[in-house]
Design a protein around this motif. Sequence first.
Motif, PDB file in Angstrom:
ATOM      1  N   HIS B 168       7.674   9.462   8.559  1.00 20.34           N
ATOM      2  CA  HIS B 168       8.859  10.295   8.358  1.00 20.34           C
ATOM      3  C   HIS B 168       8.670  11.079   7.060  1.00 20.34           C
ATOM      4  N   TYR B 171       4.518  13.549   6.428  1.00 18.01           N
ATOM      5  CA  TYR B 171       3.208  13.462   5.784  1.00 18.01           C
ATOM      6  C   TYR B 171       2.276  12.560   6.592  1.00 18.01           C
ATOM      7  N   ILE B 175      -4.129   6.839   4.454  1.00 15.12           N
ATOM      8  CA  ILE B 175      -5.441   7.412   4.113  1.00 15.12           C
ATOM      9  C   ILE B 175      -6.112   6.526   3.063  1.00 15.12           C
ATOM     10  N   LEU B 234      12.431   0.426   3.943  1.00  9.85           N
ATOM     11  CA  LEU B 234      12.788   1.609   3.162  1.00  9.85           C
ATOM     12  C   LEU B 234      13.356   2.686   4.074  1.00  9.85           C
ATOM     13  N   CYS B 289       4.200  15.151  -3.034  1.00  8.53           N
ATOM     14  CA  CYS B 289       3.360  14.031  -2.603  1.00  8.53           C
ATOM     15  C   CYS B 289       2.012  14.014  -3.314  1.00  8.53           C
ATOM     16  N   HIS B 329       3.720  11.883  -5.983  1.00 11.67           N
ATOM     17  CA  HIS B 329       3.777  10.483  -5.539  1.00 11.67           C
ATOM     18  C   HIS B 329       2.420   9.773  -5.633  1.00 11.67           C
ATOM     19  N   ASN B 334      -1.306   5.941  -8.154  1.00 11.14           N
ATOM     20  CA  ASN B 334      -2.712   5.668  -8.453  1.00 11.14           C
ATOM     21  C   ASN B 334      -3.279   6.808  -9.279  1.00 11.14           C
ATOM     22  N   LEU B 351      -2.915  -1.380  -4.768  1.00 14.43           N
ATOM     23  CA  LEU B 351      -2.244  -2.144  -3.716  1.00 14.43           C
ATOM     24  C   LEU B 351      -2.879  -1.830  -2.367  1.00 14.43           C
ATOM     25  N   PHE B 387       3.308  -4.074   0.704  1.00 11.42           N
ATOM     26  CA  PHE B 387       2.527  -3.721  -0.471  1.00 11.42           C
ATOM     27  C   PHE B 387       1.856  -5.003  -0.940  1.00 11.42           C
ATOM     28  N   PHE B 396       2.553  -4.571  -7.726  1.00 10.38           N
ATOM     29  CA  PHE B 396       3.706  -3.921  -7.083  1.00 10.38           C
ATOM     30  C   PHE B 396       4.837  -3.631  -8.074  1.00 10.38           C
ATOM     31  N   LEU B 404       6.277   4.573 -10.784  1.00 11.60           N
ATOM     32  CA  LEU B 404       7.063   5.333  -9.799  1.00 11.60           C
ATOM     33  C   LEU B 404       8.369   5.783 -10.443  1.00 11.60           C
ATOM     34  N   SER B 421      10.111   8.609  -3.545  1.00 16.26           N
ATOM     35  CA  SER B 421      10.682   7.280  -3.334  1.00 16.26           C
ATOM     36  C   SER B 421      11.380   6.732  -4.572  1.00 16.26           C
TER      37      SER B 421
HETATM   38  C1  HEM Z   1       9.390   5.608   2.217  1.00 18.35           C
HETATM   39  C2  HEM Z   1       8.770   5.661   1.083  1.00 18.35           C
HETATM   40  C3  HEM Z   1       7.368   6.177   0.917  1.00 18.35           C
HETATM   41  C4  HEM Z   1       6.736   7.204   1.557  1.00 18.35           C
HETATM   42  C5  HEM Z   1       7.280   8.136   2.605  1.00 18.35           C
HETATM   43  C6  HEM Z   1       5.391   7.237   1.038  1.00 18.35           C
HETATM   44  C7  HEM Z   1       4.433   8.159   1.456  1.00 18.35           C
HETATM   45  C8  HEM Z   1       3.136   8.162   1.014  1.00 18.35           C
HETATM   46  C9  HEM Z   1       2.139   9.094   1.437  1.00 18.35           C
HETATM   47  C10 HEM Z   1       2.352  10.218   2.443  1.00 18.35           C
HETATM   48  C11 HEM Z   1       0.986   8.791   0.796  1.00 18.35           C
HETATM   49  C12 HEM Z   1      -0.374   9.518   0.926  1.00 18.35           C
HETATM   50  C13 HEM Z   1      -1.248   8.862   1.933  1.00 18.35           C
HETATM   51  C14 HEM Z   1      -2.403   8.082   1.416  1.00 18.35           C
HETATM   52  O1  HEM Z   1      -2.980   8.419   0.369  1.00 18.35           O
HETATM   53  O2  HEM Z   1      -2.789   7.117   2.092  1.00 18.35           O
HETATM   54  C15 HEM Z   1       1.249   7.653  -0.036  1.00 18.35           C
HETATM   55  C16 HEM Z   1       0.329   7.030  -0.842  1.00 18.35           C
HETATM   56  C17 HEM Z   1       0.597   5.920  -1.614  1.00 18.35           C
HETATM   57  N1  HEM Z   1       1.810   5.318  -1.781  1.00 18.35           N
HETATM   58 FE1  HEM Z   1       3.541   5.841  -0.901  1.00 18.35          FE
HETATM   59  N2  HEM Z   1       5.239   6.265   0.109  1.00 18.35           N
HETATM   60  C18 HEM Z   1       6.425   5.583  -0.007  1.00 18.35           C
HETATM   61  C19 HEM Z   1       6.716   4.536  -0.846  1.00 18.35           C
HETATM   62  C20 HEM Z   1       5.803   3.939  -1.668  1.00 18.35           C
HETATM   63  C21 HEM Z   1       6.095   2.843  -2.559  1.00 18.35           C
HETATM   64  C22 HEM Z   1       7.461   2.179  -2.705  1.00 18.35           C
HETATM   65  C23 HEM Z   1       4.932   2.517  -3.186  1.00 18.35           C
HETATM   66  C24 HEM Z   1       4.617   1.464  -4.213  1.00 18.35           C
HETATM   67  C25 HEM Z   1       5.426   0.698  -4.821  1.00 18.35           C
HETATM   68  C26 HEM Z   1       3.909   3.417  -2.689  1.00 18.35           C
HETATM   69  C27 HEM Z   1       2.593   3.373  -3.049  1.00 18.35           C
HETATM   70  C28 HEM Z   1       1.633   4.236  -2.614  1.00 18.35           C
HETATM   71  C29 HEM Z   1       0.240   4.142  -2.999  1.00 18.35           C
HETATM   72  C30 HEM Z   1      -0.383   3.099  -3.899  1.00 18.35           C
HETATM   73  C31 HEM Z   1      -0.413   5.208  -2.379  1.00 18.35           C
HETATM   74  C32 HEM Z   1      -1.899   5.533  -2.458  1.00 18.35           C
HETATM   75  C33 HEM Z   1      -2.165   6.476  -3.568  1.00 18.35           C
HETATM   76  C34 HEM Z   1      -3.652   6.630  -3.819  1.00 18.35           C
HETATM   77  O3  HEM Z   1      -4.333   5.612  -3.895  1.00 18.35           O
HETATM   78  O4  HEM Z   1      -4.093   7.780  -3.963  1.00 18.35           O
HETATM   79  N3  HEM Z   1       4.474   4.272  -1.787  1.00 18.35           N
HETATM   80  N4  HEM Z   1       2.567   7.299   0.098  1.00 18.35           N
END
Ligand code: HEM
Lengths: 243, 473
Positions: B168, B171, B175, B234, B289, B329, B334, B351, B387, B396, B404, B421
């Motif tokens: 949702h 995105y 990955i 969430l 993002c 984000h 990261n 994570l 996570f 986390f 965050l 988020s």
């Molecule tokens: C509904 C809420 C969230 C959405 C829609 C969301 C969406 C995304 C998207 C689209 C990506 C990029 C895809 C990827 O690199 O694999 C991503 C990466 C990531 N998200 Fe989220 N996210 C959410 C909540 C969270 C929360 C609460 C955390 C941690 C407490 C988190 C941690 C991460 C991490 C660690 C990455 C990888 C970043 C990296 O290593 O480059 N996300 N998220």
Amino acid sequence: MANDESWLDRFVNKLHKKPKPWFKYFGAYILVPIWARLTPVKRLPGGARPAIQPGDNVQSMMNLIMPLKRENRSPIGRAKAALAIAENRDQIFAGLDNVGTVHFARFVIVNDNICMFSFYDGDFTNYIRDFIATIGGAFNDVVKLVEGGDALIPCEENVEAFIQWIHEHDLYQVPDTPTDFLRDQEDLNGDKAVSPVNDDLTLLPRKLVLQLRANANVSLGSGYRAYPGFSVAQVRKKLELGW
Amino acid sequence: MINLADLQGNILRGYTKKPHVRYLILEVAEPGAARRWLADSVSGRNGVPQITSGDWGKNKPDTCFNIGLTYEGLRALGTPSASLKMFPNEFVEGMTARAVKLGDVGRSAPEKWPAPFNEPKRIHLIATIYAEKVEQLDVDQERALTDVKAFKLLDTREGYNFPGDFVHFGYRDNITQPRFEGVPDSQRYPDRQPKAPLGTVLLGHPTNLEGLMWRVPEPAELGHNGTFNAFRVLKQDVAGFERYLDHAAFYLFVHPKGGELLPHGDEEKIGKGPSRHTALREIVAANLCGRWRDGTPLALSADAPDPNENLTNFDYVGVGDARCPHGAHIRRCNPRGGQIVQRIANNSRRLVRRGVPYGPPYDPANPYDPAKPYDGDEPERGLLGNFIGASLGAQFEAMSCDWLNLGLQDPRITGSNDPISGTNDPGTSWFDLPLKSGGTIRLPGFPEFVSTRGGAYMFLPSLAAIQYLADLR
Ligand code: HEM
């Protein structure tokens, strides 16, 4: 547990409105202990409370009070503590630089306690954990002089216990408002207030007395600033010191 | 080399071919029966679905089955108190006690969570079934719940991985995952980040913070090779998110520096037709993002999405630093090798993420009604997020409260929360869009797009640990 109607409560209510000199002694040495037995109050955990607005979580205060071991409660013991800090001076500076979130830290010896007072940004556990990772050795040198410290050394291998221990030795920060104080007590007791008596704000001083019995050393408030909070890195960046 | 057969499979594997996921949220009914159930889940006897390990051998399982236990669950099963005491504080206290740290305040506060999360102490075990088809979920659920003496089903949550790994907000997700030392490299998109030490995700191994070890609950069978999971429900306000993109696009449309973000005439490059408004919406979405909605990282391609671009081979140094907003984000979560305040923390808070969307996809062809101020008529949708990391506190929680939210890692974002988020309030929130000239355009007014509707801290025991728990008397 005391309730509204008990003779003790009525007695105390009267007395604390019209304090008489003899009451001070009676209150401190007889009444409060009895009362504390009737209404047990748990020790409140120390340290800054995270703010609801995450942006406010900068320049929080740590007031760490660590009682020296019995054998170190002497001029020699205190000198050892002074040396432990002096010998790690360079490490401490390097640590502050690498942890990146500490405004300043100072060490003080008061009544055979070695104290560390600091202002840091963000979450308390992250601050301590990053410090252990950076200059765990310096912590070990200090903590080995302190009561209960041996079980935590080396702190690098006892990270969770060490953080918990520091948290317990960090002074409780008595909030400035009665509602915040009550909330802390409620949080500690789990669930919501235990009895209607505990909710009654007019009786707050009594709850405070009992709490200050459980937490004999406290910080009054969470520090007062002359300007809004900024992080270390914000200050360094603004002053062009690099961050 | 780690023995994958001793690990629960969902720790190192994404089960990408099994898009349907159901969570059974369970309370121990009778400890003895629950322990027998655990023994059966290890052996696969007596009809209980067998726990999927990290080693599938030659036969791919038709469905996958994994479990996590809360602290209350470990207690209910009869774990000795000496062992219980060795679990970390945050796990013992449970997710609801950490609400302020996690930004679970206001409408995300635990007091507002619906059943079964309104009674966190009753949640003992969460079993997860992964399958290709929904019917298989039903079959496994029935098998898991046959012995009514073992567990009481409190409730379920169910999600479905949309084709192409989209979530949702539109995105592409799933990955980035850490790659681990000593584990055969199975990540779909290997990147150039250093491999994470195994202790990032398993108890009993060296962590990324040199010399630091997390406490392993004893006996070793119980703690070793276990890990922790923050399970989060969430809710995503997709209509609100799309509405925000509209507002932001209008704002940039008339902004004097808007032309720097999108030179006139370049609209079609964004891939959404000639409309400047639509193109600006996509630019905003990408910046929030750190990836275009198709997954292209801004650090590699800041001007337009590029399907041929590598998805993970980037860093936030040099051009990558300038191209990706500091507050995006993925950069907050990261920071990779980029400059951060907590110098020793680069790479230390990684994570494993296992998320699956829930609720029906938002239909852009049938968009929200702008006359309706809220999405009250919209069905609930969001992300069932997991996570996973060996220390909830160091990974986390550390990521949630300092990175965050708050944005402590970089003075240019300190005081702001994650635009996607974070715990945002439209009155105070902001996000800076970087411009090529070096300046920024500040976007204000972010509401909270994501709110928490439940969750629990879980211990993911190794197979040896599940057997140990089954053998308790
Ligand atoms: C509904 C809420 C969230 C959405 C829609 C969301 C969406 C995304 C998207 C689209 C990506 C990029 C895809 C990827 O690199 O694999 C991503 C990466 C990531 N998200 Fe989220 N996210 C959410 C909540 C969270 C929360 C609460 C955390 C941690 C407490 C988190 C941690 C991460 C991490 C660690 C990455 C990888 C970043 C990296 O290593 O480059 N996300 N998220």
